[in-house]
Design a protein around this motif. Sequence first.
Motif, PDB file in Angstrom:
ATOM      1  N   THR A 140     -17.523 101.139 -15.910  1.00 27.18           N
ATOM      2  CA  THR A 140     -18.916 100.330 -15.094  1.00 27.18           C
ATOM      3  C   THR A 140     -20.006 100.941 -16.232  1.00 27.18           C
ATOM      4  OG1 THR A 140     -17.761 100.716 -13.022  1.00 27.18           O
ATOM      5  CG2 THR A 140     -20.087 100.767 -13.080  1.00 27.18           C
ATOM      6  N   MET A 141     -19.802 102.184 -16.482  1.00 30.25           N
ATOM      7  CA  MET A 141     -21.156 102.612 -17.238  1.00 30.25           C
ATOM      8  C   MET A 141     -20.571 103.700 -18.581  1.00 30.25           C
ATOM      9  SD  MET A 141     -24.620 104.402 -15.751  1.00 30.25           S
ATOM     10  CE  MET A 141     -26.026 104.616 -16.628  1.00 30.25           C
ATOM     11  N   ALA A 142     -21.250 103.382 -19.607  1.00 32.76           N
ATOM     12  CA  ALA A 142     -20.690 104.140 -20.822  1.00 32.76           C
ATOM     13  C   ALA A 142     -20.937 105.965 -20.600  1.00 32.76           C
ATOM     14  CB  ALA A 142     -21.201 103.582 -22.089  1.00 32.76           C
ATOM     15  N   ALA A 143     -22.159 106.023 -20.354  1.00 34.21           N
ATOM     16  CA  ALA A 143     -22.468 107.476 -20.114  1.00 34.21           C
ATOM     17  C   ALA A 143     -23.549 107.662 -19.174  1.00 34.21           C
ATOM     18  CB  ALA A 143     -22.695 108.006 -21.321  1.00 34.21           C
ATOM     19  N   ARG A 144     -23.600 108.853 -18.488  1.00 35.70           N
ATOM     20  CA  ARG A 144     -24.750 109.384 -17.608  1.00 35.70           C
ATOM     21  C   ARG A 144     -25.139 110.763 -18.444  1.00 35.70           C
ATOM     22  NH1 ARG A 144     -24.706 109.768 -11.085  1.00 35.70           N
ATOM     23  NH2 ARG A 144     -26.762 111.131 -11.040  1.00 35.70           N
ATOM     24  N   TRP A 169     -17.838 106.433 -15.327  1.00 34.76           N
ATOM     25  CA  TRP A 169     -18.813 106.982 -16.585  1.00 34.76           C
ATOM     26  C   TRP A 169     -17.679 107.322 -17.623  1.00 34.76           C
ATOM     27  CZ3 TRP A 169     -20.241 108.827 -11.681  1.00 34.76           C
ATOM     28  CH2 TRP A 169     -21.314 108.425 -11.147  1.00 34.76           C
ATOM     29  N   ALA A 170     -17.723 106.952 -19.124  1.00 32.54           N
ATOM     30  CA  ALA A 170     -16.903 107.770 -19.734  1.00 32.54           C
ATOM     31  C   ALA A 170     -17.254 109.333 -20.152  1.00 32.54           C
ATOM     32  CB  ALA A 170     -16.798 106.929 -21.297  1.00 32.54           C
ATOM     33  N   PHE A 171     -18.519 109.471 -20.117  1.00 29.90           N
ATOM     34  CA  PHE A 171     -19.083 110.751 -20.186  1.00 29.90           C
ATOM     35  C   PHE A 171     -19.988 110.911 -19.410  1.00 29.90           C
ATOM     36  CE2 PHE A 171     -17.945 108.898 -24.424  1.00 29.90           C
ATOM     37  CZ  PHE A 171     -16.866 109.753 -24.870  1.00 29.90           C
ATOM     38  N   TRP A 172     -20.368 111.948 -18.788  1.00 28.65           N
ATOM     39  CA  TRP A 172     -21.150 112.430 -17.731  1.00 28.65           C
ATOM     40  C   TRP A 172     -21.773 113.859 -18.055  1.00 28.65           C
ATOM     41  CZ3 TRP A 172     -19.897 112.114 -11.878  1.00 28.65           C
ATOM     42  CH2 TRP A 172     -20.943 112.101 -11.197  1.00 28.65           C
ATOM     43  N   MET A 173     -22.881 113.822 -18.149  1.00 24.76           N
ATOM     44  CA  MET A 173     -23.696 115.528 -18.054  1.00 24.76           C
ATOM     45  C   MET A 173     -24.738 115.457 -17.043  1.00 24.76           C
ATOM     46  SD  MET A 173     -23.797 115.955 -22.118  1.00 24.76           S
ATOM     47  CE  MET A 173     -22.643 115.729 -23.261  1.00 24.76           C
ATOM     48  N   THR A 174     -24.699 116.391 -16.346  1.00 21.53           N
ATOM     49  CA  THR A 174     -25.939 116.783 -15.237  1.00 21.53           C
ATOM     50  C   THR A 174     -26.326 118.211 -15.302  1.00 21.53           C
ATOM     51  OG1 THR A 174     -26.189 116.454 -13.128  1.00 21.53           O
ATOM     52  CG2 THR A 174     -24.076 117.220 -13.320  1.00 21.53           C
ATOM     53  N   GLY A 175     -27.488 118.180 -15.294  1.00 23.72           N
ATOM     54  CA  GLY A 175     -28.343 119.444 -15.313  1.00 23.72           C
ATOM     55  C   GLY A 175     -28.892 120.178 -13.899  1.00 23.72           C
ATOM     56  N   ASP A 176     -28.597 119.175 -12.744  1.00 23.31           N
ATOM     57  CA  ASP A 176     -29.036 119.491 -11.551  1.00 23.31           C
ATOM     58  C   ASP A 176     -28.152 119.206 -10.608  1.00 23.31           C
ATOM     59  OD1 ASP A 176     -28.500 116.894 -11.669  1.00 23.31           O
ATOM     60  OD2 ASP A 176     -30.606 116.197 -10.647  1.00 23.31           O
ATOM     61  N   TYR A 177     -26.943 119.887 -10.844  1.00 24.42           N
ATOM     62  CA  TYR A 177     -25.942 120.062  -9.658  1.00 24.42           C
ATOM     63  C   TYR A 177     -26.323 120.731  -8.465  1.00 24.42           C
ATOM     64  CZ  TYR A 177     -20.991 119.879  -8.183  1.00 24.42           C
ATOM     65  OH  TYR A 177     -19.940 119.579  -7.541  1.00 24.42           O
ATOM     66  N   GLY A 178     -26.776 121.452  -8.647  1.00 23.77           N
ATOM     67  CA  GLY A 178     -27.398 121.986  -7.291  1.00 23.77           C
ATOM     68  C   GLY A 178     -26.961 123.039  -6.426  1.00 23.77           C
ATOM     69  N   SER A 179     -25.413 122.923  -6.435  1.00 25.32           N
ATOM     70  CA  SER A 179     -25.179 123.917  -5.451  1.00 25.32           C
ATOM     71  C   SER A 179     -25.000 125.324  -5.948  1.00 25.32           C
ATOM     72  CB  SER A 179     -23.383 123.383  -5.398  1.00 25.32           C
ATOM     73  OG  SER A 179     -22.605 124.602  -4.729  1.00 25.32           O
ATOM     74  N   HIS A 180     -25.669 126.083  -5.057  1.00 25.65           N
ATOM     75  CA  HIS A 180     -25.824 127.725  -5.444  1.00 25.65           C
ATOM     76  C   HIS A 180     -24.871 128.654  -4.620  1.00 25.65           C
ATOM     77  CE1 HIS A 180     -28.670 126.891  -8.601  1.00 25.65           C
ATOM     78  NE2 HIS A 180     -29.193 125.955  -7.449  1.00 25.65           N
ATOM     79  N   ALA A 181     -24.709 129.787  -4.807  1.00 22.37           N
ATOM     80  CA  ALA A 181     -23.851 130.857  -3.992  1.00 22.37           C
ATOM     81  C   ALA A 181     -24.785 131.229  -2.904  1.00 22.37           C
ATOM     82  CB  ALA A 181     -23.477 131.933  -4.974  1.00 22.37           C
ATOM     83  N   ASP A 182     -26.151 131.415  -3.094  1.00 19.67           N
ATOM     84  CA  ASP A 182     -26.928 131.917  -2.130  1.00 19.67           C
ATOM     85  C   ASP A 182     -28.318 131.359  -2.694  1.00 19.67           C
ATOM     86  OD1 ASP A 182     -27.849 133.971  -3.804  1.00 19.67           O
ATOM     87  OD2 ASP A 182     -26.155 135.302  -3.056  1.00 19.67           O
ATOM     88  N   GLY A 183     -29.529 132.046  -1.899  1.00 21.55           N
ATOM     89  CA  GLY A 183     -31.001 131.688  -2.591  1.00 21.55           C
ATOM     90  C   GLY A 183     -31.458 132.695  -3.411  1.00 21.55           C
TER      91      GLY A 183
END
Length: 478
Positions: A390-394, A352-366
Amino acid sequence: MGLLRRNPIETQVMKSVFIVVVVALILRGGDSRGVTKAKPMAPKKFESFEYSAMNCRAHSASLTEFGGVGDGKTSNTKAFQTAITKLSQYATDGGAQLFVPAGKWLTGSFSLTSHFTLYLHKDAVLLSSQDLNEWPVLKALPSYGRGRDAAAGRSLIIFLIGENGTIDGQGEFWWQQFHKKKLKYTRPYLIEIMFSSDIQISKLTVLNSPSWNVHPVYSSNIIVQGITIIAPISSSNTDGINPDSCTNTKLKTVTLGLLIGLNAVKSGWDEYGISFGMPTKQLVIIRLTCISPYSATIALGSEMSGGIQDVRAEDIVAINTESAVRIKTAVGRGAYVKDIHVKRMTLHTMKWAFWMTGDYGSHADGNYDKNAFPEITGINYRDVVAENVTMAARLEGIADHPFTGICMSNVTIGLAKKAKKQPWTCTDIQGITSGVTPTPCGLLPDQGTDKPGGCDFPTDDLPIDMVEIKKCTYTSNV
């Protein structure tokens, strides 16, 4: 080798710590002083060189004066500790510099001091000790709440610098323990700077870090210039340079290769980063060259809970990387990523040339706040040429909390032969484009090439751009 042994929640700033220098000239030879006609004496050897730095030092010494042995087998941990303790007395008297001559210098962690320069000869190689007893454990960083690899604290980091000298973290042992899930503590970072100001790291080759390579945190007025960082792709999370809750930082002429993580801009993790509340801002990145098939050239996050603002990156070359720029965040992070400006990128072979994600999910704790939504806005990319992509942007924002103010201008992305049929994936985002190929998704409407002011790059100077560099010298009988 390591950072200051300081309580990580202390907020006092240490001035002029960890100045790394650039050498212009190194001389070796005889010194005619002390030679008399009546009784000839053997000439003394000397080391002398000039370098450019933010600050010069009034006092000098070589590691060999404190019992250092550069045979690659003898531990020099005590020699470093003794030298730095001795030279710290000059902190209020013009500062001091410690010279590491040619050789292979095995060492565990050690702590530096204020108004201090650690300088590596171009043929000096600092080797990280494989003796775990030479790696004390630190408390977790307050903006993270726990170790990054494990819930416990973290090993004391290495701090090594020089003029085209080499630091070898010998990280294979640590990578194996990490992959086998046998670590009780977070792996050491190779270079870490905490609660410090006026820092220069220059002309250095860094190899095989156990984890992150260069980690300035809770610091300001930082220059990292002319360094090369390399680790094999079998390593894990060997990020190149991670500015973390720092202000006024410049990364210039940096080469990163085969790392698992290239540059990641950070500012704390979930509720701990929100509570600590120290953003990364006023970051300049110039002339960055990267190779890494599993990493973004520049990542913002995912630990960004103190905020990230005013990042300016230009003249970027990326080859065989996962993506050019990636923004990583999630519900629970809170804070913001805003006023990001990137221009003149040349990209070859990536997913991907550009990638943004709002559900990365890894947290320090609950215990993270499920109502802490990050604000992602003012993201600007311009003057980009890419090929074999492979893909311009996600681009995937957060439902009901879209990423806004995205701007792309003068972007040409050449797709690979086996590219995805749909070059753009866009959800929960808002923005505009101008002169972008292939045609962007509907959430990024084309404004036409005649629209003025598209994705403007800031023209004002930041304070780090106005730092004056001085000519300094080192001379010592050895």
